[in-house]
Design an enzyme around this catalytic site. Structure first.
Site, PDB file in Angstrom:
ATOM      1  N   VAL A 286       0.761  -0.899  -0.097  1.00 45.29           N
ATOM      2  CA  VAL A 286      -0.110  -0.168   0.071  1.00 45.29           C
ATOM      3  C   VAL A 286       0.655   1.271  -0.117  1.00 45.29           C
ATOM      4  O   VAL A 286       0.261   2.387  -0.162  1.00 45.29           O
ATOM      5  CB  VAL A 286      -1.146   0.102   1.172  1.00 45.29           C
ATOM      6  CG1 VAL A 286      -2.107  -1.035   1.158  1.00 45.29           C
ATOM      7  CG2 VAL A 286      -0.070   0.027   2.622  1.00 45.29           C
ATOM      8  N   TYR A 287       2.036   1.281   0.328  1.00 43.40           N
ATOM      9  CA  TYR A 287       3.078   2.464   0.367  1.00 43.40           C
ATOM     10  C   TYR A 287       2.883   2.859  -1.130  1.00 43.40           C
ATOM     11  O   TYR A 287       3.657   2.323  -2.172  1.00 43.40           O
ATOM     12  CB  TYR A 287       4.391   1.993   0.729  1.00 43.40           C
ATOM     13  CG  TYR A 287       4.400   1.684   2.193  1.00 43.40           C
ATOM     14  CD1 TYR A 287       3.451   1.633   3.132  1.00 43.40           C
ATOM     15  CD2 TYR A 287       5.915   1.302   2.607  1.00 43.40           C
ATOM     16  CE1 TYR A 287       3.614   1.511   4.257  1.00 43.40           C
ATOM     17  CE2 TYR A 287       5.726   0.963   4.055  1.00 43.40           C
ATOM     18  CZ  TYR A 287       4.804   1.053   4.817  1.00 43.40           C
ATOM     19  OH  TYR A 287       4.905   0.738   6.276  1.00 43.40           O
ATOM     20  N   SER A 288       2.390   4.149  -1.373  1.00 40.79           N
ATOM     21  CA  SER A 288       2.334   4.639  -2.662  1.00 40.79           C
ATOM     22  C   SER A 288       1.760   3.820  -3.877  1.00 40.79           C
ATOM     23  O   SER A 288       2.478   3.773  -4.794  1.00 40.79           O
ATOM     24  CB  SER A 288       3.691   5.286  -2.975  1.00 40.79           C
ATOM     25  OG  SER A 288       4.099   6.476  -2.326  1.00 40.79           O
ATOM     26  N   ALA A 289       0.993   2.973  -3.277  1.00 39.16           N
ATOM     27  CA  ALA A 289       0.227   2.098  -4.297  1.00 39.16           C
ATOM     28  C   ALA A 289       1.307   1.180  -5.311  1.00 39.16           C
ATOM     29  O   ALA A 289       0.932   1.079  -6.436  1.00 39.16           O
ATOM     30  CB  ALA A 289      -0.888   2.841  -5.304  1.00 39.16           C
ATOM     31  N   GLY A 290       2.112   0.519  -4.444  1.00 37.27           N
ATOM     32  CA  GLY A 290       3.216  -0.338  -4.978  1.00 37.27           C
ATOM     33  C   GLY A 290       4.425   0.410  -5.457  1.00 37.27           C
ATOM     34  O   GLY A 290       5.178  -0.221  -5.587  1.00 37.27           O
TER      35      GLY A 290
END
Length: 344
Positions: free
Chosen positions: A61-65
């Site tokens: 989930v960190y910056s959507a991958g």
């Protein structure tokens, strides 16, 4: 750099680890953390390796991958020198199959993480949150299969309640599935709730703690002061609502004590805060983040020295808070304390 064994395993990790939450920098939360690109990330990884840091933590989930992608690029050609930890389970979309720890979601998410990281195995895979909608037997049988397939080496959890982690351990042991060895937790001088239940569980069940946000969501940087407004550069303007709550007056008392110890040791407020954590039971590694080289080198100064017993006692006392029920009798009443003496 010191290295410690993570939980009931043979995995050795550095006492400081690097969190790649600043890599990518998209979305309302992660854009405030940082926007490190691949070239900058490679420089930070090189500095970490020079200092002896071997564990690098990220999440889908960190910056959507994007964090996983940039971390994978930054460690390219150095895979055997690093230990990669990632997390999954939180929503990655709006569909019913875009969240949780079901068999199909775990398998699909691991395959996607491997592609983004550019590797064929994940050293430590952690469940980012407890999924009450999926039977734990399904979750851990799937994790066990991923380990047997060589796609994952070890498994852990993050942000679990005590009963959730204990039940996970019980299910894994009952069926001889792979067992959680790590718990990634929030723990700081300004947030010591970890000590009530999760720390004793970690001691008893040999689960190592990987500490996230050791500076209390940016509040223990030394820049937050009594009677002063938040600095314009503080990320708390945008991110305070996402993080753990902190009592301001308690925070200011802690910072005052840190200032006194800083004058005695010549170390900074953040360095002292993280050094204190490394002396706590079950803490295996403290995850540090950095938006640039200067921040990273500052955080690396948290190791290689020791607080005195008197300084530790001062920090223990100023940061202590009353334990909630059912824990307070074990702290206050002699009979309870005799049965279960506190760890700290």
């Amino acid at each position: 750099m010191e290295y410690r064994t993570l939980g009931a395993s043979g995995l050795k990790v550095s006492t400081l680890s690097f969190g790649a939450g600043t890599f990518g920098g998209s979305g309302p939360l992660f854009s405030a953390w940082g926007s490190t690109d691949a070239n900058e990330a490679r420089r930070l990884v090189d500095i970490c390796l020079e200092a002896g840091i071997t564990l690098f933590d990220t999440a889908d989930v960190y910056s959507a991958g994007a964090s996983e992608e940039i971390l994978g690029q930054a460690v390219r050609g150095m895979r055997d020198a690093v230990t990669i930890s990632t997390k999954l389970g939180l929503p990655m979309g709006d569909g019913p199959a875009d969240w949780g720890a079901s068999r199909s979601r775990l398998i699909r998410s691991v395959e996607a993480a491997l592609r983004r990281l550019g590797t064929d195995y994940i050293d430590l895979l952690q469940l980012h949150a407890f999924d009450a909608s999926t039977p734990l037997e399904e979750t851990f049988s799937t994790l066990d299969g991923l380990v047997k397939a060589g796609k994952v080496r070890y498994v852990g959890a993050s942000n679990f309640a005590g009963w959730e982690l204990m039940k996970s351990i019980a299910v894994s042991e009952r069926h001889s599935y792979v067992r959680p060895i790590a718990h990634q937790v929030y723990y700081s001088l300004a947030g010591r709730d970890y000590e009530w239940e999760l720390m004793p569980l970690g001691v008893d069940q040999k689960v190592g703690a990987l500490v996230w946000s050791p500076l209390a969501w940016g509040r223990l940087t030394g820049k937050i002061r009594r009677g002063q407004p938040l600095p314009e550069t503080s990320r708390l303007h945008e991110t305070a609502s996402f993080g753990p709550p902190v009592d301001d007056e308690k925070l200011f008392d802690i910072v005052d004590a840190l200032d006194e110890i800083s004058a005695e040791t010549g170390k900074s407020v953040p360095q002292i805060s993280m050094n204190w954590l490394l002396n706590r039971p079950t803490v295996t590694s403290v995850i540090i983040g950095a938006r640039n080289e200067q921040q990273l080198r500052e955080n690396l100064g948290a190791i290689g020295w020791t607080l005195s017993a008197q300084q530790i006692e001062k920090l223990d006392n100023v940061s202590a808070v009353a334990a909630p029920y059912p824990y307070f009798p074990y702290r206050r009443q002699e009979g309870f304390a005799r049965l279960n003496p506190p760890l700290v």
